[in-house]
Design a protein around this motif. Sequence first.
Motif, PDB file in Angstrom:
ATOM      1  N   MET A 115      20.920  44.306  52.334  1.00  0.00           N
ATOM      2  CA  MET A 115      21.253  44.303  50.917  1.00  0.00           C
ATOM      3  C   MET A 115      22.633  43.663  50.748  1.00  0.00           C
ATOM      4  N   PRO A 116      22.775  42.691  49.833  1.00  0.00           N
ATOM      5  CA  PRO A 116      24.060  42.017  49.659  1.00  0.00           C
ATOM      6  C   PRO A 116      25.112  42.940  49.034  1.00  0.00           C
ATOM      7  N   ASP A 117      26.348  42.694  49.399  1.00  0.00           N
ATOM      8  CA  ASP A 117      27.475  43.460  48.868  1.00  0.00           C
ATOM      9  C   ASP A 117      27.688  43.074  47.400  1.00  0.00           C
ATOM     10  N   PRO A 118      27.636  44.041  46.452  1.00  0.00           N
ATOM     11  CA  PRO A 118      27.776  43.709  45.034  1.00  0.00           C
ATOM     12  C   PRO A 118      29.225  43.465  44.594  1.00  0.00           C
ATOM     13  N   SER A 119      30.186  43.738  45.457  1.00  0.00           N
ATOM     14  CA  SER A 119      31.580  43.561  45.054  1.00  0.00           C
ATOM     15  C   SER A 119      31.914  42.076  44.924  1.00  0.00           C
ATOM     16  N   PRO A 120      32.871  41.750  44.049  1.00  0.00           N
ATOM     17  CA  PRO A 120      33.224  40.346  43.837  1.00  0.00           C
ATOM     18  C   PRO A 120      33.801  39.717  45.111  1.00  0.00           C
ATOM     19  N   LEU A 121      33.591  38.430  45.220  1.00  0.00           N
ATOM     20  CA  LEU A 121      34.172  37.681  46.323  1.00  0.00           C
ATOM     21  C   LEU A 121      35.684  37.599  46.133  1.00  0.00           C
ATOM     22  N   PRO A 122      36.446  37.323  47.196  1.00  0.00           N
ATOM     23  CA  PRO A 122      37.916  37.261  47.065  1.00  0.00           C
ATOM     24  C   PRO A 122      38.385  36.307  45.963  1.00  0.00           C
ATOM     25  N   ASP A 123      37.763  35.131  45.856  1.00  0.00           N
ATOM     26  CA  ASP A 123      38.164  34.190  44.802  1.00  0.00           C
ATOM     27  C   ASP A 123      37.903  34.772  43.413  1.00  0.00           C
ATOM     28  N   GLU A 124      36.771  35.458  43.266  1.00  0.00           N
ATOM     29  CA  GLU A 124      36.442  36.082  41.984  1.00  0.00           C
ATOM     30  C   GLU A 124      37.417  37.207  41.669  1.00  0.00           C
ATOM     31  N   GLN A 125      37.791  37.985  42.678  1.00  0.00           N
ATOM     32  CA  GLN A 125      38.760  39.061  42.480  1.00  0.00           C
ATOM     33  C   GLN A 125      40.105  38.496  42.033  1.00  0.00           C
ATOM     34  N   LEU A 126      40.520  37.406  42.651  1.00  0.00           N
ATOM     35  CA  LEU A 126      41.791  36.785  42.285  1.00  0.00           C
ATOM     36  C   LEU A 126      41.752  36.299  40.838  1.00  0.00           C
ATOM     37  N   LEU A 127      40.671  35.670  40.445  1.00  0.00           N
ATOM     38  CA  LEU A 127      40.536  35.198  39.061  1.00  0.00           C
ATOM     39  C   LEU A 127      40.572  36.364  38.076  1.00  0.00           C
ATOM     40  N   MET A 128      39.899  37.459  38.429  1.00  0.00           N
ATOM     41  CA  MET A 128      39.901  38.640  37.555  1.00  0.00           C
ATOM     42  C   MET A 128      41.313  39.215  37.426  1.00  0.00           C
ATOM     43  N   LEU A 129      42.030  39.307  38.537  1.00  0.00           N
ATOM     44  CA  LEU A 129      43.400  39.828  38.512  1.00  0.00           C
ATOM     45  C   LEU A 129      44.317  38.929  37.704  1.00  0.00           C
ATOM     46  N   GLU A 130      44.164  37.627  37.845  1.00  0.00           N
ATOM     47  CA  GLU A 130      44.982  36.685  37.079  1.00  0.00           C
ATOM     48  C   GLU A 130      44.708  36.816  35.591  1.00  0.00           C
ATOM     49  N   GLU A 131      43.443  36.949  35.222  1.00  0.00           N
ATOM     50  CA  GLU A 131      43.086  37.096  33.815  1.00  0.00           C
ATOM     51  C   GLU A 131      43.615  38.415  33.255  1.00  0.00           C
ATOM     52  N   GLN A 132      43.521  39.495  34.023  1.00  0.00           N
ATOM     53  CA  GLN A 132      44.070  40.776  33.579  1.00  0.00           C
ATOM     54  C   GLN A 132      45.572  40.684  33.370  1.00  0.00           C
ATOM     55  N   HIS A 133      46.257  40.013  34.276  1.00  0.00           N
ATOM     56  CA  HIS A 133      47.713  39.833  34.149  1.00  0.00           C
ATOM     57  C   HIS A 133      48.035  39.006  32.900  1.00  0.00           C
ATOM     58  N   ARG A 134      47.266  37.973  32.673  1.00  0.00           N
ATOM     59  CA  ARG A 134      47.469  37.106  31.506  1.00  0.00           C
ATOM     60  C   ARG A 134      47.320  37.909  30.215  1.00  0.00           C
ATOM     61  N   VAL A 135      46.288  38.737  30.141  1.00  0.00           N
ATOM     62  CA  VAL A 135      46.063  39.536  28.935  1.00  0.00           C
ATOM     63  C   VAL A 135      47.164  40.582  28.770  1.00  0.00           C
ATOM     64  N   ARG A 136      47.552  41.246  29.858  1.00  0.00           N
ATOM     65  CA  ARG A 136      48.631  42.249  29.762  1.00  0.00           C
ATOM     66  C   ARG A 136      49.936  41.604  29.313  1.00  0.00           C
ATOM     67  N   THR A 137      50.213  40.415  29.811  1.00  0.00           N
ATOM     68  CA  THR A 137      51.428  39.710  29.412  1.00  0.00           C
ATOM     69  C   THR A 137      51.360  39.341  27.933  1.00  0.00           C
ATOM     70  N   ALA A 138      50.198  38.903  27.474  1.00  0.00           N
ATOM     71  CA  ALA A 138      50.028  38.581  26.058  1.00  0.00           C
ATOM     72  C   ALA A 138      50.185  39.833  25.197  1.00  0.00           C
ATOM     73  N   VAL A 139      49.633  40.952  25.635  1.00  0.00           N
ATOM     74  CA  VAL A 139      49.776  42.212  24.888  1.00  0.00           C
ATOM     75  C   VAL A 139      51.258  42.574  24.759  1.00  0.00           C
ATOM     76  N   SER A 140      52.031  42.312  25.794  1.00  0.00           N
ATOM     77  CA  SER A 140      53.465  42.638  25.741  1.00  0.00           C
ATOM     78  C   SER A 140      54.215  41.789  24.715  1.00  0.00           C
ATOM     79  N   GLN A 141      53.611  40.693  24.260  1.00  0.00           N
ATOM     80  CA  GLN A 141      54.232  39.835  23.245  1.00  0.00           C
ATOM     81  C   GLN A 141      53.933  40.318  21.820  1.00  0.00           C
ATOM     82  N   LEU A 142      53.019  41.258  21.687  1.00  0.00           N
ATOM     83  CA  LEU A 142      52.685  41.807  20.369  1.00  0.00           C
ATOM     84  C   LEU A 142      53.791  42.743  19.900  1.00  0.00           C
ATOM     85  N   ASP A 143      53.825  42.989  18.576  1.00  0.00           N
ATOM     86  CA  ASP A 143      54.765  43.978  18.053  1.00  0.00           C
ATOM     87  C   ASP A 143      54.373  45.360  18.571  1.00  0.00           C
ATOM     88  N   GLU A 144      55.289  46.298  18.457  1.00  0.00           N
ATOM     89  CA  GLU A 144      55.102  47.624  19.052  1.00  0.00           C
ATOM     90  C   GLU A 144      53.837  48.322  18.553  1.00  0.00           C
TER      91      GLU A 144
END
Length: 92
Positions: free
Chosen positions: A1-30
């Motif tokens: 049975m194949p491993d359902p977890s994301p591949l390392p490249d996919e994990q990196l892309l997900m982490l980068e996107e999460q960081h991008r969104v968190r950084t954008a949220v920090s630019q919003l007003d309080e």
Amino acid sequence: MPDPSPLPDEQLLMLEEQHRVRTAVSQLDERCQTLVQLLFYQQEPPSYAEIAKVLGLPEGSIGPTRARCLGKLLRILTKWDSMYFLLVGTLC
């Protein structure tokens, strides 16, 4: 049975996107930061009544405020994308 977890490249892309969104949220007003954190960064999002209490707003204004805050977040992310493509275009 194949491993359902994301591949390392996919994990990196997900982490980068999460960081991008968190950084954008920090630019919003309080208020928008708090609203986004309550709605999207909690295990169990609170009710609109609870959010209204935290923000000191009428419960009926949470939906429209949410829409405005998400619009601001989208504009920030879109602006960053535009700036990125302009920068990449000048480097090529």
